[in-house]
Design a protein around this motif. Structure first.
Motif, PDB file in Angstrom:
ATOM      1  N   LEU A   1       0.864  -1.276   0.053  1.00  0.00           N
ATOM      2  CA  LEU A   1      -0.049  -0.106  -0.073  1.00  0.00           C
ATOM      3  C   LEU A   1       0.865   1.105  -0.102  1.00  0.00           C
ATOM      4  CD1 LEU A   1      -3.237   0.572   2.050  1.00  0.00           C
ATOM      5  CD2 LEU A   1      -1.266   2.440   1.957  1.00  0.00           C
ATOM      6  N   GLN A   2       1.898   1.327   0.874  1.00  0.00           N
ATOM      7  CA  GLN A   2       2.735   2.330   0.975  1.00  0.00           C
ATOM      8  C   GLN A   2       3.624   2.534  -0.119  1.00  0.00           C
ATOM      9  OE1 GLN A   2       2.865   4.709   3.310  1.00  0.00           O
ATOM     10  NE2 GLN A   2       1.006   3.799   4.198  1.00  0.00           N
ATOM     11  N   ALA A   3       3.812   1.702  -1.172  1.00  0.00           N
ATOM     12  CA  ALA A   3       4.825   1.658  -2.351  1.00  0.00           C
ATOM     13  C   ALA A   3       3.740   2.092  -3.403  1.00  0.00           C
ATOM     14  CB  ALA A   3       5.258   0.422  -2.560  1.00  0.00           C
ATOM     15  N   HIS A   4       2.397   2.331  -3.531  1.00  0.00           N
ATOM     16  CA  HIS A   4       1.374   2.484  -4.356  1.00  0.00           C
ATOM     17  C   HIS A   4       1.303   4.072  -4.589  1.00  0.00           C
ATOM     18  CE1 HIS A   4      -2.429   2.575  -6.824  1.00  0.00           C
ATOM     19  NE2 HIS A   4      -1.860   1.404  -7.255  1.00  0.00           N
ATOM     20  N   GLU A   5       1.635   4.624  -5.629  1.00  0.00           N
ATOM     21  CA  GLU A   5       1.410   6.032  -6.115  1.00  0.00           C
ATOM     22  C   GLU A   5       0.200   6.903  -5.711  1.00  0.00           C
ATOM     23  OE1 GLU A   5       2.827   9.333  -9.091  1.00  0.00           O
ATOM     24  OE2 GLU A   5       3.546   7.463  -9.344  1.00  0.00           O
ATOM     25  N   GLU A   6      -0.916   6.140  -6.248  1.00  0.00           N
ATOM     26  CA  GLU A   6      -2.144   6.519  -6.165  1.00  0.00           C
ATOM     27  C   GLU A   6      -2.942   6.440  -4.546  1.00  0.00           C
ATOM     28  OE1 GLU A   6      -5.708   8.376  -6.818  1.00  0.00           O
ATOM     29  OE2 GLU A   6      -3.820   8.551  -8.010  1.00  0.00           O
ATOM     30  N   ALA A   7      -2.457   5.146  -4.071  1.00  0.00           N
ATOM     31  CA  ALA A   7      -2.916   4.863  -2.711  1.00  0.00           C
ATOM     32  C   ALA A   7      -2.530   6.015  -1.579  1.00  0.00           C
ATOM     33  CB  ALA A   7      -2.711   3.483  -2.213  1.00  0.00           C
ATOM     34  N   THR A   8      -1.159   6.561  -2.038  1.00  0.00           N
ATOM     35  CA  THR A   8      -0.574   7.317  -0.845  1.00  0.00           C
ATOM     36  C   THR A   8      -0.589   8.709  -1.597  1.00  0.00           C
ATOM     37  OG1 THR A   8       1.625   6.850  -1.897  1.00  0.00           O
ATOM     38  CG2 THR A   8       1.230   5.367  -0.339  1.00  0.00           C
ATOM     39  N   ARG A   9      -1.250   9.194  -2.343  1.00  0.00           N
ATOM     40  CA  ARG A   9      -1.030  10.591  -2.764  1.00  0.00           C
ATOM     41  C   ARG A   9      -1.669  11.450  -1.947  1.00  0.00           C
ATOM     42  NH1 ARG A   9      -4.700  13.576  -6.922  1.00  0.00           N
ATOM     43  NH2 ARG A   9      -5.956  11.590  -6.526  1.00  0.00           N
ATOM     44  N   HIS A  10      -2.553  11.052  -0.971  1.00  0.00           N
ATOM     45  CA  HIS A  10      -3.139  11.825   0.092  1.00  0.00           C
ATOM     46  C   HIS A  10      -2.615  11.655   1.558  1.00  0.00           C
ATOM     47  CE1 HIS A  10      -5.579  13.457  -3.012  1.00  0.00           C
ATOM     48  NE2 HIS A  10      -6.087  12.394  -3.391  1.00  0.00           N
ATOM     49  N   ILE A  11      -1.885  10.751   1.689  1.00  0.00           N
ATOM     50  CA  ILE A  11      -1.273  10.485   2.773  1.00  0.00           C
ATOM     51  C   ILE A  11       0.004  10.390   3.223  1.00  0.00           C
ATOM     52  CG2 ILE A  11      -3.315   9.116   3.726  1.00  0.00           C
ATOM     53  CD1 ILE A  11      -1.947   6.458   2.993  1.00  0.00           C
ATOM     54  N   GLY A  12       0.672  11.158   2.532  1.00  0.00           N
ATOM     55  CA  GLY A  12       2.210  11.616   2.530  1.00  0.00           C
ATOM     56  C   GLY A  12       3.253  11.159   1.409  1.00  0.00           C
ATOM     57  N   GLY A  13       2.622  10.365   0.346  1.00  0.00           N
ATOM     58  CA  GLY A  13       3.444   9.937  -0.616  1.00  0.00           C
ATOM     59  C   GLY A  13       3.945   8.425  -0.532  1.00  0.00           C
ATOM     60  N   VAL A  14       4.490   8.139  -1.763  1.00  0.00           N
ATOM     61  CA  VAL A  14       4.860   6.732  -1.722  1.00  0.00           C
ATOM     62  C   VAL A  14       6.261   6.565  -0.526  1.00  0.00           C
ATOM     63  CG1 VAL A  14       6.551   5.195  -2.968  1.00  0.00           C
ATOM     64  CG2 VAL A  14       4.509   6.333  -4.082  1.00  0.00           C
ATOM     65  N   GLN A  15       6.293   5.329   0.194  1.00  0.00           N
ATOM     66  CA  GLN A  15       7.394   5.191   1.077  1.00  0.00           C
ATOM     67  C   GLN A  15       8.064   3.991   0.747  1.00  0.00           C
ATOM     68  OE1 GLN A  15       7.757   7.216   4.144  1.00  0.00           O
ATOM     69  NE2 GLN A  15       6.111   8.553   3.150  1.00  0.00           N
ATOM     70  N   PRO A  16       9.325   3.971   0.996  1.00  0.00           N
ATOM     71  CA  PRO A  16      10.315   2.710   0.512  1.00  0.00           C
ATOM     72  C   PRO A  16      10.144   1.984   1.756  1.00  0.00           C
ATOM     73  CG  PRO A  16      11.689   4.493   1.266  1.00  0.00           C
ATOM     74  CD  PRO A  16      10.252   5.087   1.048  1.00  0.00           C
ATOM     75  N   PRO A  17      10.297   0.645   1.724  1.00  0.00           N
ATOM     76  CA  PRO A  17       9.910  -0.352   2.641  1.00  0.00           C
ATOM     77  C   PRO A  17      10.546   0.002   4.023  1.00  0.00           C
ATOM     78  CG  PRO A  17      10.742  -1.553   0.728  1.00  0.00           C
ATOM     79  CD  PRO A  17      10.847  -0.057   0.446  1.00  0.00           C
ATOM     80  N   HIS A  18      11.657   0.680   3.905  1.00  0.00           N
ATOM     81  CA  HIS A  18      12.388   0.969   5.437  1.00  0.00           C
ATOM     82  C   HIS A  18      11.462   1.960   6.187  1.00  0.00           C
ATOM     83  CE1 HIS A  18      14.432   3.772   2.754  1.00  0.00           C
ATOM     84  NE2 HIS A  18      14.425   4.639   3.908  1.00  0.00           N
ATOM     85  N   ALA A  19      11.024   3.016   5.371  1.00  0.00           N
ATOM     86  CA  ALA A  19      10.044   4.352   5.580  1.00  0.00           C
ATOM     87  C   ALA A  19       8.860   3.522   6.141  1.00  0.00           C
ATOM     88  CB  ALA A  19      10.237   5.428   4.951  1.00  0.00           C
ATOM     89  N   ALA A  20       8.367   2.641   5.416  1.00  0.00           N
ATOM     90  CA  ALA A  20       7.037   2.106   5.513  1.00  0.00           C
ATOM     91  C   ALA A  20       6.839   1.355   6.916  1.00  0.00           C
ATOM     92  CB  ALA A  20       6.405   1.248   4.356  1.00  0.00           C
TER      93      ALA A  20
END
Length: 183
Positions: free
Chosen positions: A29-48
């Motif tokens: 979910l955190q790697a999905h551009e559209e899913a994270t557009r309104h919640i802080g943007g794409v996160q790599p696994p370590h940030a996720a």
């Protein structure tokens, strides 16, 4: 210590505390551009990973946080939903984020009804909010279906203070009236 016995069930969903086995789907979910557009943007696994740990930490320290939402039919983690109040937040939020393969199935509203009921019954809240980006039409539709109304622009604490959000919400009395449509 986490209150691990808290579980909510709806017709199609199980809502429970987050577990380590939820992380792979959360990271997707955190790697999905559209899913994270309104919640802080794409996160790599370590940030996720660090973001994933927020919910168990909030459960441990505050006694509440978003629930992991699991589809009963498949047993898959499909998102998170529920009460959320980070430091400096503009109110008691019912927040949510769902994996893209769960979109369009009514899971957000179904799980929100259960978590709003739980929050009002267990946390002593008198009002709930949803912090929604002005162009997040999908979340606005969920809020509207729940009976929440736009209260106006809001301000999040740093480092999120540059994000544009509208505050949507309703009181407990309004929820009691709105809840009847989901009975």
């Amino acid at each position: 210590m986490l209150p691990s016995d808290i579980r909510l069930e709806t017709e199609r969903l199980l809502l429970r505390l987050p577990r380590i086995e939820d992380f792979d789907r959360y990271a997707e979910l955190q790697a999905h551009e559209e899913a994270t557009r309104h919640i802080g943007g794409v996160q790599p696994p370590h940030a996720a990973w660090r973001k994933f740990l927020q919910m168990p930490g909030a459960w441990a320290l505050q006694g509440f946080a978003m629930f992991a939402v699991v589809e009963k039919a498949s047993g898959r983690w499909i998102g998170q939903m529920g009460p959320w109040r980070p430091f400096g937040w503009p109110g008691n939020e019912i927040g949510y984020a769902f994996h893209p393969d769960a979109w369009g199935r009514g899971y957000a509203v179904e799980s929100a009804v259960a978590t709003i009921d739980w929050a009002f019954a267990n946390l002593g809240w008198r009002e709930i909010i949803h912090c929604i980006a002005p162009d997040n039409v999908a979340s606005q539709k969920v809020a509207t279906r729940l009976g929440s109304v736009r209260k106006g622009p809001g301000k999040l604490p740093p480092p999120l203070d540059e994000a544009r959000v509208d505050i949507w919400g309703q009181t407990r009395a309004e929820w009691d009236a709105n809840r009847k449509r989901f009975a």
